[in-house]
Scaffold this motif. Structure first.
Motif, PDB file in Angstrom:
ATOM      1  N   GLU B  15       0.763  -1.830   0.428  1.00  0.00           N
ATOM      2  CA  GLU B  15       0.247   0.134   0.360  1.00  0.00           C
ATOM      3  C   GLU B  15       0.874   0.811  -0.474  1.00  0.00           C
ATOM      4  O   GLU B  15       1.853   1.190   0.368  1.00  0.00           O
ATOM      5  N   GLY B  16       0.694   2.565  -1.023  1.00  0.00           N
ATOM      6  CA  GLY B  16       1.313   3.649  -1.202  1.00  0.00           C
ATOM      7  C   GLY B  16       2.237   3.643  -2.059  1.00  0.00           C
ATOM      8  O   GLY B  16       2.870   4.670  -1.846  1.00  0.00           O
ATOM      9  N   ALA B  17       2.577   2.220  -2.855  1.00  0.00           N
ATOM     10  CA  ALA B  17       3.815   2.193  -3.514  1.00  0.00           C
ATOM     11  C   ALA B  17       2.874   2.667  -5.384  1.00  0.00           C
ATOM     12  O   ALA B  17       1.852   3.211  -5.190  1.00  0.00           O
ATOM     13  N   ILE B  18       3.805   3.132  -5.342  1.00  0.00           N
ATOM     14  CA  ILE B  18       3.836   4.186  -7.221  1.00  0.00           C
ATOM     15  C   ILE B  18       3.663   3.093  -8.361  1.00  0.00           C
ATOM     16  O   ILE B  18       4.408   1.408  -8.300  1.00  0.00           O
ATOM     17  N   ILE B  76      -0.332   4.297 -10.893  1.00  0.00           N
ATOM     18  CA  ILE B  76      -1.570   5.170  -9.835  1.00  0.00           C
ATOM     19  C   ILE B  76      -0.492   5.175  -8.527  1.00  0.00           C
ATOM     20  O   ILE B  76       1.019   4.718  -8.394  1.00  0.00           O
ATOM     21  N   ARG B  77      -0.858   6.209  -8.230  1.00  0.00           N
ATOM     22  CA  ARG B  77       0.475   6.884  -7.056  1.00  0.00           C
ATOM     23  C   ARG B  77       0.096   6.354  -5.989  1.00  0.00           C
ATOM     24  O   ARG B  77      -1.966   6.487  -6.066  1.00  0.00           O
ATOM     25  N   ASP B  78       0.457   6.627  -4.511  1.00  0.00           N
ATOM     26  CA  ASP B  78      -0.836   6.254  -3.560  1.00  0.00           C
ATOM     27  C   ASP B  78      -1.475   5.195  -3.259  1.00  0.00           C
ATOM     28  O   ASP B  78      -2.935   5.113  -3.542  1.00  0.00           O
ATOM     29  N   SER B  79      -0.617   4.409  -3.616  1.00  0.00           N
ATOM     30  CA  SER B  79      -1.679   2.756  -4.032  1.00  0.00           C
ATOM     31  C   SER B  79      -2.752   2.263  -2.992  1.00  0.00           C
ATOM     32  O   SER B  79      -1.941   2.128  -1.980  1.00  0.00           O
ATOM     33  N   GLN B  80      -3.695   1.603  -2.994  1.00  0.00           N
ATOM     34  CA  GLN B  80      -4.869   1.553  -2.355  1.00  0.00           C
ATOM     35  C   GLN B  80      -5.258   0.151  -2.527  1.00  0.00           C
ATOM     36  O   GLN B  80      -5.414  -0.355  -2.803  1.00  0.00           O
TER      37      GLN B  80
END
Lengths: 115, 114
Positions: B15-18, B76-80
């Protein structure tokens, strides 16, 4: 508003039987598409309807597959004498028209299993 | 060789990865590029589209097209965890009747781990 609906959501049938899959597009959408989605195969175009024009059947894999669209709305995909290789998810989509900028809205699909 | 190539993954990130998802294509006539997201047991839904080359941003999502390299990307930034899905690229020529001629990638399966 209501989206594209498909029925049944799941269908299990025996090899050699005929099946009918139904699609209700978004009201007012003139274009309707059927796709097949299998593991490792991606989305495979089957057939396309646009208004009163003759359908584009170029993606139908064999003459066991047919589709109709009644009154420019509901569509039925029929598979005759089903085979195990027909097992897949059958997706229907509709769009406002047939321009490349017209978004295709998909239904949830019918998961067909042929035993 | 397929007209559109897409690595099916699976891709697993914290979580949070680009996240970077990509497709390559061979047909220089393609001008309209789309990214669809498909959750398990659901139909694909349009996420973003771009016309010709360039970037397009929508919240945490950025679509990029490089026509000279025949390469498109979705970032996708700040992936959830809610981004966990299969992402499919699709493309076509431009104009009337081209909507039925979408060419699809196989889709990349993404899992975002909490």
């Amino acid at each position: 508003g209501a989206g594209v609906s498909q029925s049944p959501s799941n269908k299990v049938t025996e090899k050699g039987k005929d099946v009918e899959l139904r699609c209700d597009p978004i009201s007012g959408h003139t274009a309707l598409y059927w796709y097949r989605q299998s593991l490792g195969q991606g989305l495979e175009f089957l057939i396309y309807f646009q208004g009163n024009s003759a359908p584009d059947k170029s993606g139908l894999p064999s003459d066991r597959f047919s589709a109709e669209r009644t009154g420019g709305s509901v569509s039925t995909l029929t598979i005759q004498r089903t085979q195990q290789e027909d097992s897949a998810v059958y997706l229907c989509a509709s769009s406002r028209a047939a321009e490349s900028t017209d978004t295709q809205y998909f239904g949830p699909g019918t998961r067909l299993t042929v035993l | 060789q397929k007209e559109v190539e897409q690595d099916p993954g699976p891709l697993s990130v914290p979580e949070g990865a680009i996240v970077s998802l990509n497709c390559t294509y061979s047909n220089s006539a393609f001008q309209y590029f789309m990214w669809y997201r498909q959750y398990s047991r659901k139909g694909p839904e349009l996420l973003m589209y771009t016309y010709s080359s360039g970037n397009k941003e929508d919240g945490r999502f950025t679509a990029q097209v490089d026509k000279s390299s025949k390469y498109i990307s979705l970032f996708i930034r700040d992936s959830q965890p809610s981004d966990s899905a299969t992402y499919l690229c699709a493309m076509s020529g431009f104009g009337a009747g081209n909507n039925r001629k979408l060419i699809w990638g196989l889709g990349t399966s993404l899992a975002v781990n909490p």
